[in-house]
Design an enzyme around this catalytic site. Structure first.
Site, PDB file in Angstrom:
ATOM      1  N   LYS A  35      74.525  24.483   6.143  1.00 18.27           N
ATOM      2  CA  LYS A  35      73.382  25.388   6.141  1.00 18.27           C
ATOM      3  C   LYS A  35      72.910  25.726   4.720  1.00 18.27           C
ATOM      4  O   LYS A  35      71.741  25.546   4.387  1.00 18.27           O
ATOM      5  CB  LYS A  35      73.823  26.659   6.868  1.00 18.27           C
ATOM      6  CG  LYS A  35      72.906  27.821   6.801  1.00 18.27           C
ATOM      7  CD  LYS A  35      73.461  28.930   7.688  1.00 18.27           C
ATOM      8  CE  LYS A  35      74.736  29.538   7.120  1.00 18.27           C
ATOM      9  NZ  LYS A  35      74.452  30.657   6.210  1.00 18.27           N
ATOM     10  N   THR A  36      73.836  26.179   3.905  1.00 19.16           N
ATOM     11  CA  THR A  36      73.462  26.553   2.541  1.00 19.16           C
ATOM     12  C   THR A  36      72.985  25.326   1.770  1.00 19.16           C
ATOM     13  O   THR A  36      72.041  25.398   0.983  1.00 19.16           O
ATOM     14  CB  THR A  36      74.656  27.189   1.820  1.00 19.16           C
ATOM     15  OG1 THR A  36      75.215  28.181   2.670  1.00 19.16           O
ATOM     16  CG2 THR A  36      74.226  27.834   0.531  1.00 19.16           C
ATOM     17  N   ASP A 220      67.923  33.139   4.793  1.00 19.27           N
ATOM     18  CA  ASP A 220      69.250  32.703   5.239  1.00 19.27           C
ATOM     19  C   ASP A 220      69.764  33.676   6.308  1.00 19.27           C
ATOM     20  O   ASP A 220      69.341  34.832   6.343  1.00 19.27           O
ATOM     21  CB  ASP A 220      70.185  32.717   4.017  1.00 19.27           C
ATOM     22  CG  ASP A 220      71.491  32.013   4.307  1.00 19.27           C
ATOM     23  OD1 ASP A 220      71.582  31.308   5.325  1.00 19.27           O
ATOM     24  OD2 ASP A 220      72.428  32.182   3.503  1.00 19.27           O
ATOM     25  N   GLU A 221      70.674  33.243   7.146  1.00 11.49           N
ATOM     26  CA  GLU A 221      71.281  34.100   8.183  1.00 11.49           C
ATOM     27  C   GLU A 221      70.222  34.866   8.966  1.00 11.49           C
ATOM     28  O   GLU A 221      70.327  36.073   9.177  1.00 11.49           O
ATOM     29  CB  GLU A 221      72.250  35.111   7.536  1.00 11.49           C
ATOM     30  CG  GLU A 221      73.347  34.498   6.698  1.00 11.49           C
ATOM     31  CD  GLU A 221      74.530  34.002   7.517  1.00 11.49           C
ATOM     32  OE1 GLU A 221      74.395  33.844   8.757  1.00 11.49           O
ATOM     33  OE2 GLU A 221      75.579  33.764   6.916  1.00 11.49           O
ATOM     34  N   GLN A 251      75.946  32.815  16.127  1.00 10.33           N
ATOM     35  CA  GLN A 251      76.758  33.577  15.182  1.00 10.33           C
ATOM     36  C   GLN A 251      76.165  34.950  14.898  1.00 10.33           C
ATOM     37  O   GLN A 251      76.461  35.571  13.877  1.00 10.33           O
ATOM     38  CB  GLN A 251      76.929  32.799  13.878  1.00 10.33           C
ATOM     39  CG  GLN A 251      77.786  31.559  14.041  1.00 10.33           C
ATOM     40  CD  GLN A 251      78.094  30.902  12.717  1.00 10.33           C
ATOM     41  OE1 GLN A 251      78.826  31.442  11.888  1.00 10.33           O
ATOM     42  NE2 GLN A 251      77.521  29.735  12.488  1.00 10.33           N
ATOM     43  N   ARG A 610      85.998  28.988  12.125  1.00  7.68           N
ATOM     44  CA  ARG A 610      86.458  29.135  10.736  1.00  7.68           C
ATOM     45  C   ARG A 610      87.526  28.113  10.405  1.00  7.68           C
ATOM     46  O   ARG A 610      87.816  27.830   9.249  1.00  7.68           O
ATOM     47  CB  ARG A 610      87.062  30.534  10.468  1.00  7.68           C
ATOM     48  CG  ARG A 610      86.137  31.735  10.618  1.00  7.68           C
ATOM     49  CD  ARG A 610      84.855  31.579   9.898  1.00  7.68           C
ATOM     50  NE  ARG A 610      83.824  31.050  10.800  1.00  7.68           N
ATOM     51  CZ  ARG A 610      82.669  30.551  10.402  1.00  7.68           C
ATOM     52  NH1 ARG A 610      82.393  30.517   9.123  1.00  7.68           N
ATOM     53  NH2 ARG A 610      81.776  30.079  11.264  1.00  7.68           N
TER      54      ARG A 610
END
Length: 737
Positions: A35-36, A220-221, A251, A610
């Site tokens: 994503k980043t 983002d997010e 998420q 995770r």
DNA sequence: AGTCCCCCCATTTTT
DNA sequence: TGGGGGGACT
């Protein structure tokens, strides 16, 4: 210009996102799907292929850490500095706008930021003044109410006067709070966003300027945006602006603090022509872990939908351990970490995740006993610690004497004989005269409204602050901090507390000086005069808006402990999800409604994803909670993971769990598999010799209760006397020979 | 002003 | 079970 290096390391979907020509783009990025990376490469692409100026780009994140990481990754990809680009948190960017346009935003030039602690103190005082019944309405509750309203973009004036006592009381306080904030030039976190939004609505020319400037807006997010943040973005994105949002509806775990999962789910309604790109290839976890996550999250309704996959291997099965109690669980986990470490791995590649902070105690105890270094995330943030806030209050007074919050905080810290009575006189003087506490102090002294003793004490305070300012005038920022800490009397004040606590506080004051020393004013730009008040003010703003990452012992190789919430965005080779029990996870406060339960499930999804290589799940059959022992059913989330992915662990051996579809009760299945340990309970009698899986051999001393409530007291040879729940203790009777 | 004691509470947390 | 806050007492 050759831009192939931007694409080199990307897969097809990532490339599609990075080079998308669409005006509005939603990137649905699964956990571990890069994503980043996509955000960073998109910005590089805009600049190199599209010749976009860094000034035309606005990138928004949720945490300062994420903002810093994004900036530095872009810089290293492009090999150039990006001083003109706006990269920051919603709050950081909105604050920046308010500093530039304070007048249009209706704020005084020297407005200051109220953090949640300041806010609570203010509300406590207001509740007292308004004679609010503290037994019925706690200041905390008011704080929660006000903040949720602001998150929704609502001021007191916007809220209907419904005829119920709750709303009326809350509104009274909200109004008084707004008034106090306006009078004192104070702005809380929610207010920063609210004002920034209103700034644009009320000043079309300012809005127009930023709309022209920020041709490209990246978020983002996105699943974590709340109503006011979304509204702010909506206003900013006008006709020609390009908006790219990146997020994962699966998420979204902050609904309880106002985040609107609908923002991402309904993105295409507000931006009809929006393109959607799914990133489903996962570069983090084994196939087994991804299958578990996919199956679990499939139980949620209304998802945008996504299926994570990987090129990699199946990897190890997920281990499931049914512990007797929370101590056994902790012991088991620590044993596994020791094995892991003994196998040549780093402790810091392992993490124990849990639903609530209270669970960390038992784990800490076990880690301590095993002499295993650990690090706990969370807890009080640096800039919110008492001693640090005290020092900051003194510094704030150097910038602005009329900062009532700061005066309240340190007027009698260290104690200088200004008691509650004196303070009350000063407060009421300030409120009748409509002046600040500082001015009220001065006038009360001059007009002899105080006893001689009190007047002297207040005068001493006023003089101390003036003297500190004079001494600091020509000093650099960190020298100022040094001087203020040394001469405010805070050091002996905190020293007096004695012991470990005092030592930690003094260390934190030292740490604060270090922080001022390394304060990098690059973020503010133009002003490089380290001795100016502006620099000090900028530092104070930063302290309010940034949690302060600095944690002690960061470089030690230690296992990581944290809540599932704070684990979002991180990854570890080895992950333990502890406390997988109904009522704990899903938490009992969230399991009685669908949306709460689904958020819990997403939290579990976050936890599972995770793990890179190996995942352990554990639950305790009985757990001590708030002092008494509860019997616990295994979490439904365990059952939602396909059984063939799970290997059940028993004390000495590992067996593969039988594939038994659709069993309603997970625990009955578990008991069945453990049939060899189960024992007819009628065999127990007083004086009977028994053996227990953990405590070894002992003698039955006493019993009470019946059925599932039955408990026995056993005096164990080595572990001493214990009360055990008969239905869960798995006692085996021995022949009394 | 400071200390002690009792009572109440108990998901998750960033800015 | 244990931590924090508020009230009462010294």
């Amino acid at each position: 210009m050759d831009v192939s290096h931007i694409f080199e390391s990307l897969n097809t979907e990532q490339r599609n996102a990075v080079a998308s020509p669409s005006q509005n783009l939603l990137v649905l990025a699964g956990a571990g799907s890069g994503k980043t990376r996509v955000l960073v490469h998109r910005i590089a692409w805009l600049m190199q292929a599209g010749h976009t100026s860094p000034f035309a780009i606005l990138a928004v994140t949720f945490t300062n850490k994420a903002a810093r990481e994004m900036r530095s990754r872009i810089e290293s990809l492009l090999g150039q500095s990006l001083s003109g680009m706006w990269v920051g948190t919603f709050h950081g960017l909105a604050h920046r706008l308010l500093r530039s346009h304070w007048k249009e935003a209706g704020l005084p030039e020297d407005f200051h930021i109220l953090d949640s602690d300041d806010q609570l103190r203010l509300l406590k005082r207001l509740c007292k003044t308004l004679h609010v019944d503290e037994d019925k309405w706690s200041p905390r509750q008011c704080q929660w109410y006000i903040n949720s309203q602001k998150d929704e973009g609502l001021r007191a004036a916007h809220i209907e006067h419904l005829d119920d006592v709750y709303t009326r009381t809350m509104l009274d306080i909200y109004r008084a709070y707004e008034e106090a904030c306006n009078r004192g030039g104070m702005v809380d976190f929610g207010e920063i966003l609210l004002r920034a939004h209103e700034l644009w609505l009320n000043n079309p020319q300012i809005l127009d300027h930023y709309q022209r400037r920020f041709q490209h807006i990246l978020v983002d997010e996105f699943q974590d945006t709340n109503a006011i943040q979304y509204a702010w973005l909506r206003v900013l994105t006008g006709e020609g602006n390009h908006l790219m949002v990146v997020g994962d509806d699966d998420q979204s775990i902050y609904g309880w603090r106002g985040a609107k999962i609908e923002n991402i789910q309904k993105f295409n309604l507000d931006y009809p022509a929006a393109e959607m790109v799914r990133l489903e290839q996962n570069y983090r976890s084994t196939s087994t872990i991804l299958k578990a996550a996919n199956k679990l999250i499939a139980n949620n309704q209304g998802r945008l939908g996504k299926n994570l996959w990987t090129d990699g291997d199946d990897g190890e099965q997920i281990s499931l351990y049914a512990a007797f109690n929370e101590q056994d669980e902790a012991r088991y986990i620590v044993d596994r970490v020791q094995d892991w470490f003994a196998g040549g791995n780093r402790r810091s590649d392992a993490a124990i995740l849990y639903r609530s902070n209270a669970q960390s105690r038992e784990l800490e105890d076990a880690l301590l006993r095993a002499d295993m270094p650990y690090r706990i995330y969370g807890g009080h943030r640096f800039y919110e610690r008492l001693e640090v806030k005290n020092a900051l209050a003194y510094l704030r007074l150097l910038v602005n004497r009329n900062d009532d919050t700061a005066v309240e905080r340190v007027i009698n810290v260290p104690t200088r004989g200004i008691g509650g009575r004196t303070l009350e006189i000063i407060r009421s003087f300030a409120s009748t005269e409509g002046c600040s506490l500082w001015q009220a102090c001065a006038r009360c002294v001059n007009d002899s409204l105080l006893s001689a003793r009190a007047a002297n004490a207040v005068l001493a305070f006023l003089q101390l602050i003036d003297a500190l300012e004079q001494a600091c005038e020509k000093l650099e920022l960190y020298r100022k901090a040094e001087h203020v800490i040394a001469h405010s009397g805070l050091i002996p004040h905190h020293e007096k507390e004695g012991g470990e606590k005092a030592r930690a506080r003094l260390e934190n004051l030292e740490e604060l000086i270090t922080a001022t020393n390394s304060f990098d004013d690059a973020e503010i730009g133009e002003d490089f005069d380290l001795t100016s008040n502006a620099t000090l003010a900028a530092f104070l703003d930063q302290a309010a808006l940034d949690a302060g990452e600095s944690q002690a012992g960061e470089n030690e190789d230690a296992i990581q402990l944290m809540t599932l919430h704070s684990a979002k965005g991180l990854e570890f080779q080895l992950v333990f999800l502890a406390g997988m029990e109904e009522g704990l996870f899903p938490h009992k406060m969230s399991m009685d409604n669908i949306s709460g339960l689904e958020e819990e499930r997403r939290l579990c999804y976050v936890g599972i994803t995770r793990a890179k290589a190996k995942l352990y799940l554990s639950h305790a059959e009985s757990r001590r909670l708030h002092g008494d022992v509860n019997l616990c059913r295994p979490s439904r989330f365990i059952r939602e993971i396909p059984a063939e992915l799970i290997a059940e662990v028993r004390l000495k051996s590992v067996v593969t769990r039988a594939v038994s579809p659709n069993l309603q009760n997970g625990s009955s299945r578990i008991n069945k598999l453990r049939g060899d340990i189960e024992v007819p309970q009628t065999e127990l009698s007083l004086g009977q010799r028994v053996v227990h899986g953990k405590f070894g051999e002992g003698v039955v001393l006493n019993y009470e209760g019946q059925g599932t409530n039955a408990r026995v007291q056993v005096n164990f040879d080595s572990a001493g006397s214990k009360w055990l729940a008969l239905s869960h203790a798995k006692l085996v009777a021995l022949s009394s020979a």
